[in-house]
Design a protein around this motif. Structure first.
Motif, PDB file in Angstrom:
ATOM      1  N   ASN A   1       0.829  -1.163   0.025  1.00 33.88           N
ATOM      2  CA  ASN A   1       0.016  -0.101   0.004  1.00 33.88           C
ATOM      3  C   ASN A   1       0.805   1.168  -0.121  1.00 33.88           C
ATOM      4  O   ASN A   1       1.559   1.694   1.153  1.00 33.88           O
ATOM      5  CB  ASN A   1      -0.827   0.207   1.348  1.00 33.88           C
ATOM      6  CG  ASN A   1      -1.894   1.030   1.249  1.00 33.88           C
ATOM      7  OD1 ASN A   1      -1.603   2.155   0.705  1.00 33.88           O
ATOM      8  ND2 ASN A   1      -3.114   0.912   1.686  1.00 33.88           N
ATOM      9  N   LEU A   2       1.073   1.768  -1.185  1.00 31.05           N
ATOM     10  CA  LEU A   2       1.988   2.889  -1.209  1.00 31.05           C
ATOM     11  C   LEU A   2       1.431   4.154  -0.545  1.00 31.05           C
ATOM     12  O   LEU A   2       2.634   4.977   0.053  1.00 31.05           O
ATOM     13  CB  LEU A   2       2.218   3.237  -2.917  1.00 31.05           C
ATOM     14  CG  LEU A   2       3.195   4.157  -3.284  1.00 31.05           C
ATOM     15  CD1 LEU A   2       4.671   3.765  -2.717  1.00 31.05           C
ATOM     16  CD2 LEU A   2       3.289   4.526  -4.850  1.00 31.05           C
ATOM     17  N   LEU A   3      -0.019   4.272  -0.688  1.00 30.91           N
ATOM     18  CA  LEU A   3      -0.316   5.535   0.192  1.00 30.91           C
ATOM     19  C   LEU A   3      -0.057   5.561   1.651  1.00 30.91           C
ATOM     20  O   LEU A   3       0.446   6.320   2.245  1.00 30.91           O
ATOM     21  CB  LEU A   3      -1.718   5.681   0.122  1.00 30.91           C
ATOM     22  CG  LEU A   3      -2.279   5.772  -1.450  1.00 30.91           C
ATOM     23  CD1 LEU A   3      -3.964   5.643  -1.569  1.00 30.91           C
ATOM     24  CD2 LEU A   3      -1.621   6.939  -2.011  1.00 30.91           C
ATOM     25  N   ARG A   4       0.091   4.243   2.494  1.00 31.63           N
ATOM     26  CA  ARG A   4       0.307   3.979   3.695  1.00 31.63           C
ATOM     27  C   ARG A   4       1.669   4.353   3.886  1.00 31.63           C
ATOM     28  O   ARG A   4       2.160   4.737   4.868  1.00 31.63           O
ATOM     29  CB  ARG A   4      -0.361   2.497   4.305  1.00 31.63           C
ATOM     30  CG  ARG A   4       0.056   2.582   5.704  1.00 31.63           C
ATOM     31  CD  ARG A   4      -0.409   1.220   6.325  1.00 31.63           C
ATOM     32  NE  ARG A   4      -1.740   0.985   6.107  1.00 31.63           N
ATOM     33  CZ  ARG A   4      -2.184  -0.054   5.306  1.00 31.63           C
ATOM     34  NH1 ARG A   4      -1.568  -0.937   4.658  1.00 31.63           N
ATOM     35  NH2 ARG A   4      -3.470  -0.177   5.071  1.00 31.63           N
ATOM     36  N   ALA A   5       2.612   3.781   3.074  1.00 25.83           N
ATOM     37  CA  ALA A   5       3.895   4.010   3.111  1.00 25.83           C
ATOM     38  C   ALA A   5       4.152   5.307   3.011  1.00 25.83           C
ATOM     39  O   ALA A   5       5.384   5.763   3.686  1.00 25.83           O
ATOM     40  CB  ALA A   5       4.642   3.041   1.966  1.00 25.83           C
ATOM     41  N   LYS A   6       3.808   6.166   2.265  1.00 25.07           N
ATOM     42  CA  LYS A   6       4.214   7.688   2.089  1.00 25.07           C
ATOM     43  C   LYS A   6       3.780   8.259   3.267  1.00 25.07           C
ATOM     44  O   LYS A   6       4.513   9.169   3.881  1.00 25.07           O
ATOM     45  CB  LYS A   6       3.483   8.269   1.043  1.00 25.07           C
ATOM     46  CG  LYS A   6       3.991   7.865  -0.414  1.00 25.07           C
ATOM     47  CD  LYS A   6       3.266   8.441  -1.388  1.00 25.07           C
ATOM     48  CE  LYS A   6       3.957   7.965  -2.864  1.00 25.07           C
ATOM     49  NZ  LYS A   6       3.183   8.775  -3.913  1.00 25.07           N
ATOM     50  N   LEU A   7       2.614   7.987   4.101  1.00 21.07           N
ATOM     51  CA  LEU A   7       2.168   8.579   5.484  1.00 21.07           C
ATOM     52  C   LEU A   7       3.190   8.110   6.522  1.00 21.07           C
ATOM     53  O   LEU A   7       3.683   8.946   7.378  1.00 21.07           O
ATOM     54  CB  LEU A   7       0.845   7.846   5.924  1.00 21.07           C
ATOM     55  CG  LEU A   7      -0.281   8.623   4.965  1.00 21.07           C
ATOM     56  CD1 LEU A   7      -1.643   7.792   5.527  1.00 21.07           C
ATOM     57  CD2 LEU A   7      -0.553   9.993   5.235  1.00 21.07           C
ATOM     58  N   PHE A   8       3.815   6.817   6.432  1.00 20.32           N
ATOM     59  CA  PHE A   8       4.715   6.357   7.151  1.00 20.32           C
ATOM     60  C   PHE A   8       6.027   7.075   7.383  1.00 20.32           C
ATOM     61  O   PHE A   8       6.555   7.581   8.198  1.00 20.32           O
ATOM     62  CB  PHE A   8       4.793   4.899   6.892  1.00 20.32           C
ATOM     63  CG  PHE A   8       5.918   3.987   7.922  1.00 20.32           C
ATOM     64  CD1 PHE A   8       5.368   3.130   8.664  1.00 20.32           C
ATOM     65  CD2 PHE A   8       7.216   4.033   7.571  1.00 20.32           C
ATOM     66  CE1 PHE A   8       6.158   2.288   9.428  1.00 20.32           C
ATOM     67  CE2 PHE A   8       8.083   3.284   8.315  1.00 20.32           C
ATOM     68  CZ  PHE A   8       7.645   2.467   9.336  1.00 20.32           C
TER      69      PHE A   8
END
Length: 416
Positions: A38-45
């Motif tokens: 999940n690239l969106l979650r990774a960016k938030l991370f």
């Protein structure tokens, strides 16, 4: 300064590893990349820990980031995949528990570690909790002599316990059930106290509390028509982390964080009983339930010279007491009481001590708290053997799981 990369960007990876790398560990480690499907979650991370580079591909992260060590914190069923790929790339690995979810994957990890010469550490934070470590010290000091048997029970309350049935853990394929995902902590703690390997396992399991046990249910809490009357309602939009890192990024992978705890698809047990015979002759009786009014564990350790009794309550009437007690009863008719002050920090202070040991390494390890693949395998294989025993109705040995490769199909059935 060693370089690290993380695969899997859930809550545990963020709070146990990534954030501390930019605070308490900033002088000792460098985080060079993160990867998640999940690239969106990774960016938030990434935004929460120094805008570390986010990679769309795991192998690209290994090649460009050149980490010395990869931290694996994905859904359990994929641990073996990323561990082996990291080892093959010349990296060491730190794996969140459990090491993996079945014997076949376990054998593959052990083979890869031996073949590559790299090392895998498993993060068993229970070993680092001062209260647990004091029990280990008393055993090593001979307080009860040779251990003959242990009775151990772990209770999950209906706040923490229920959450496993909302999330990906509710699937046996994903987690191996709580006898692997959760109990691997407990089995490792017991194995560590005993310093013996498990040999034979017999188990029973049922699912009678969660799963399709009531008519008033839905697919997820957010859209459920019974939200006003359900005691298990979880408002995913009220929890800031759950809202931003799961609900608002659902479109990227389809994962729903607030699934109904009474869903038809739940196939893991909620009530479990396990017996284990160990290599030195010790016997274990173990129970785990995920629907208790309070949370915590109790243990009785029976030895040739006496008995240890201890308990650690995490929620309920005794949870706020500042002191934990260990009682030792010897054959002279004496009762010896040991007071251990409750430690602050995550998981009874275990997380901070574990990080110090594995990332900084400036403290001695006289109790053998650092765990590798042998410990990871032995604790996980008790759960894997228990799952097989529940289905077959027969005892299962660790030896057959390690040395007789074959396809293993685990089905979860509710036995009433």
């Amino acid at each position: 300064m060693k370089k690290y990369a993380i695969v899997g960007t859930g809550s545990r990876a963020l709070h146990m590893f990534a954030k501390p790398m930019f605070t308490e560990l900033k002088d000792d480690v460098q985080l060079v990349g993160v990867y998640d499907i999940n690239l969106l979650r990774a960016k938030l991370f990434s935004q929460e820990c120094g805008d570390v580079p986010v990679y769309p591909d795991f192998d690209k992260m290994l090649k460009e980031g050149e980490p010395d060590t990869v931290i694996v914190a994905t859904v359990d069923q994929f641990h073996h995949e990323y561990i082996i790929r990291a080892l093959n790339a010349g990296c060491d690995v730190i794996s969140e528990k459990p090491l993996t979810t079945d014997a076949e994957k376990c054998r593959a990890i052990l083979e890869a570690e031996q073949r590559t010469g790299r090392k895998v550490a498993v993060t068993f934070n229970c070993r680092y909790i001062p209260y647990v470590a004091r029990i280990k010290e008393l055993i090593k000091e001979g307080a009860v002599g040779d251990i003959l048997s242990i009775h151990f029970e772990w209770n999950l309350d209906t706040r923490h316990g229920a959450d496993y049935y909302r999330r990906w853990h509710r699937s046996m394929a994903n987690s191996g059930g709580l006898l692997i995902h959760k109990a691997t902590h407990h089995f490792d703690m017991l194995n560590w106290w005993l310093e013996e390997d498990p040999e034979e396992i017999n188990a029973f399991g049922s699912r009678r509390f969660y799963g399709p046990t009531r008519e008033n249910r839905g697919e997820r809490c957010l859209t459920c028509s019974h939200s006003d009357s359900c005691e298990f309602y979880f408002d995913i939009t009220a929890d800031e982390f759950a809202k931003t890192h799961y609900y608002e990024v659902e479109a990227a992978d389809g994962y729903i964080r607030d699934q109904c705890v009474f869903g038809d698809d739940i196939d893991i047990y909620d009530t479990m009983a396990v017996n284990v015979r160990y290599s030195g002759g010790a016997l274990l009786t173990y129970s785990l339930n995920a629907h208790s009014p309070y949370e915590g564990w109790k243990v009785s350790i029976n030895g040739s010279l006496g008995k240890i009794e201890a308990q650690d309550i995490h929620s309920g009437l005794q949870a706020d007491e500042p002191t934990r007690w260990i009682q030792v009863y010897n054959r002279k008719g004496e009762q010896l009481s040991y007071a251990i002050e409750k430690s602050g920090g995550a998981h009874g202070g275990g997380d901070e001590r574990l990080r110090r040991m594995i990332f900084v390494g400036d403290v001695a390890d006289p109790l053998g708290q650092q765990a590798g693949t042998h410990a990871g395998a032995m604790s996980m294989l008790i759960g894997a053997a228990a799952n097989l025993s529940i289905v077959s109705g027969k005892p299962v040995t660790i030896k057959e799981l390690l040395h007789e490769p074959k396809e293993e199909t685990i089905e979860c059935v509710s036995k009433v």
